[in-house]
Enzyme design. Structure first.
Site, PDB file in Angstrom:
ATOM      1  N   LYS A   1      48.388  44.838  38.197  1.00 16.24           N
ATOM      2  CA  LYS A   1      48.020  44.664  39.884  1.00 16.24           C
ATOM      3  C   LYS A   1      49.002  44.473  40.574  1.00 16.24           C
ATOM      4  CE  LYS A   1      44.479  40.840  38.138  1.00 16.24           C
ATOM      5  NZ  LYS A   1      42.692  42.148  38.420  1.00 16.24           N
TER       6      LYS A   1
ATOM      7  N   ARG B   1      35.386  42.076  30.129  1.00 19.40           N
ATOM      8  CA  ARG B   1      34.196  42.746  29.636  1.00 19.40           C
ATOM      9  C   ARG B   1      35.218  42.422  27.573  1.00 19.40           C
ATOM     10  NH1 ARG B   1      34.436  47.413  32.698  1.00 19.40           N
ATOM     11  NH2 ARG B   1      35.118  46.071  33.852  1.00 19.40           N
TER      12      ARG B   1
END
Length: 519
Positions: free
Chosen positions: A296, A370
């Site tokens: 990030k 996920r």
């Protein structure tokens, strides 16, 4: 071997000014402190006790200026202060929910008189919002709330409880504790224990989400959940070795770049009949998310301590259910990992195998939630055969783009279950909005070399993520996915929470269980 944060453990540090009999300073604060809700009681109105009450007094006044029996007594004690207020220019412009403070009122021992404008049959949302305003006025001497014949005094009190929260576990100077609150009203038979159970669950979630990552490590997170066993919740902590045996290759791939061990914590509350299938709540517990190799940007990365918000909400809900002795079987399962870049981290292009047996091409290591959830969801169905399953995760920035910070994204394969949840969320004032699903979104997950990819591009990112999870839900399992990325933690305060973790979802899930899974 490195300690937390890359520092050497204390036993390897060079000797300094601390002698053998002097304890070394605590390098990393702990997260043991649990924020407790307000001390709250309800009682019948005692008009004779008002004058001598110290601290603050709050009196409910109808916005039309009419004085109840209680307000008339306060008016008499203060030599007409309420009459002067209601007859003053501008009072007619005041709105329901406003609080007007009269400092050092004549005739009262209290330091302030807070005049609360509320109609007798005020709605829940207004009552909680107004309670939040009163909570911000609380001090060490507490408050007497003269609610009179207010129809739902418990909702006003719950608003106070929820807003009277401060996370100062990492500060050397603690906030001054709030004094007790007593609510005098016409009908004092309010279930205070139920209110405290809800507040305790919300506060537990907030404490977990607010804690920094060097405090709430993967190990400490599991330890704190294990402490819930004293409430009657059965706790199991599945170690990495056990997860390997189970075949949770997707979850383990996320945590393999970190020195901190991954785990799955199973929390069972058996409040229903013994053979009744449970409701399963599944939470993403990424204690810190750097994005992994798909790193990030630096701006805002410190906020990624809240990426375990789904697991925090599951934990808070389980605590609330146990405290109020919910008559339902509910199991909470959380996957706890840390997503770090290192020589052992999973790489873009790697293929991992899930517990279900499907293979996943990892296109972006920052789409890790996920991968955690899919294995825990499959395990939940394999072991518990739940009557319904709800997963929660701070899953996608795309959900924030779509819904902002007002609503969580709701995705489901079951209209009855989804409608029941949306009804519960609306009743509790927790924003939630259903988004579509469909084959077109699912097609975006096609991979050339594996059964699926973990991302499908920018369009419809939150929906594609839900479609990924849908692949790990059995057709017979009613299921909801809640993307709480925009609501789990906020930069600014709300009516019932200070800036930071909100505890969103605990009240809605608690109500869903109460309305649909008990009895």
């Amino acid at each position: 071997m490195r300690g937390q944060g890359g520092s050497l453990p204390l036993k390897q540090r060079r000797p300094g000014r601390f002698g053998p009999d002097t304890p070394a300073p605590q390098i990393y604060p702990r997260s043991d402190d649990v924020t407790d809700p307000l001390a709250l009681t309800f009682a019948e109105t005692d008009l004779d006790a008002i004058a001598a009450q110290k601290g603050r007094i709050a009196v409910v006044l109808d916005p039309d200026g009419g004085l109840s029996v209680v307000a008339r007594r306060v008016n008499k004690l203060t030599r007409g202060a309420l009459t002067r207020l209601t007859e003053a220019a501008g009072f007619a412009d005041k709105k329901a929910g406003e609080v007007i403070t009269l400092a050092w009122p004549q005739g009262l021992a209290a330091e302030a008189l807070d005049v609360v404008l509320l109609p007798r049959r005020a709605e829940t949302a207004l009552l909680r919002k107004t309670g939040g305003k009163l909570a911000k006025l609380l001090g060490a001497d507490g408050m007497l709330v003269l609610a009179g014949n207010l129809n739902l005094p418990g909702e006003l009190a719950l608003g106070m409880m929820l807003r009277a929260y401060a996370y100062d576990a990492q500060k050397t100077e603690k906030a001054t504790p709030n004094g007790p609150v007593q609510v005098m009203c016409a009908r004092p038979d309010v279930d205070v224990a139920a209110l405290q159970a809800i507040a305790s669950g919300v506060f537990f979630t907030r404490d977990l989400i607010n804690a920094p990552a060097n405090v709430l490590t993967t190990t400490r997170f599991a330890d704190q959940l294990a402490e819930l066993s004293h409430l009657g919740i059965e706790i199991e902590v599945l170690s990495e070795d056990r997860l390997r045996d189970l075949g949770m290759g997707a979850l383990l791939a996320v945590g393999q770049g970190s020195d901190s061990p991954s785990s799955v914590v199973v929390m069972q509350w058996r409040g229903g009949t013994g053979d009744d299938a449970p409701l399963a709540l599944v939470g993403k517990g990424v204690v810190f998310d750097t994005g992994g190799i798909s790193l990030k940007g630096a701006a805002g990365m410190e906020d990624m301590t809240m990426d375990m918000g789904g697991a925090g909400t599951v934990a808070g809900t389980m605590k609330a259910l146990a405290l109020r002795k919910a008559a339902a079987n509910v199991v909470g399962l959380v996957g706890i990992v840390e997503n770090m870049p290192s020589g052992s981290a999973v790489r873009p292009g790697d293929v991992v195998t899930t517990m279900k047996g499907d293979t996943v091409e990892v296109i972006n290591t920052d789409a890790e939630g996920r991968l955690v959830l899919c294995d825990v969801m499959w395990y939940a169905q394999e072991r518990f055969h739940p009557k319904a399953m709800i997963d929660l995760a701070t899953l996608t920035g795309a959900c924030i783009v779509a819904l902002g910070h007002e609503n969580a994204g709701v995705f489901s394969n079951s209209d009855p279950l989804c409608n029941a949840f949306l009804k519960a969320a609306t009743a509790e004032g927790e924003g939630a909005w259903r988004l579509p699903m469909g084959q077109g979104y699912d097609d975006a997950l096609k991979s050339r070399i594996a059964d699926m990819k973990n991302v499908g591009g920018r369009p419809g990112g939150a929906i594609v993520a839900a479609q990924y999870l849908r692949r790990f839900v059995r057709d017979e399992t009613p299921w909801i996915h809640l993307d709480i990325a925009g609501v789990a933690s906020l930069k600014g305060e709300t009516a019932t929470a200070p800036a930071g973790a909100t505890g969103w979802g605990v009240m809605a899930l608690n109500r869903l269980v109460k309305d649909g899974f008990e009895g």
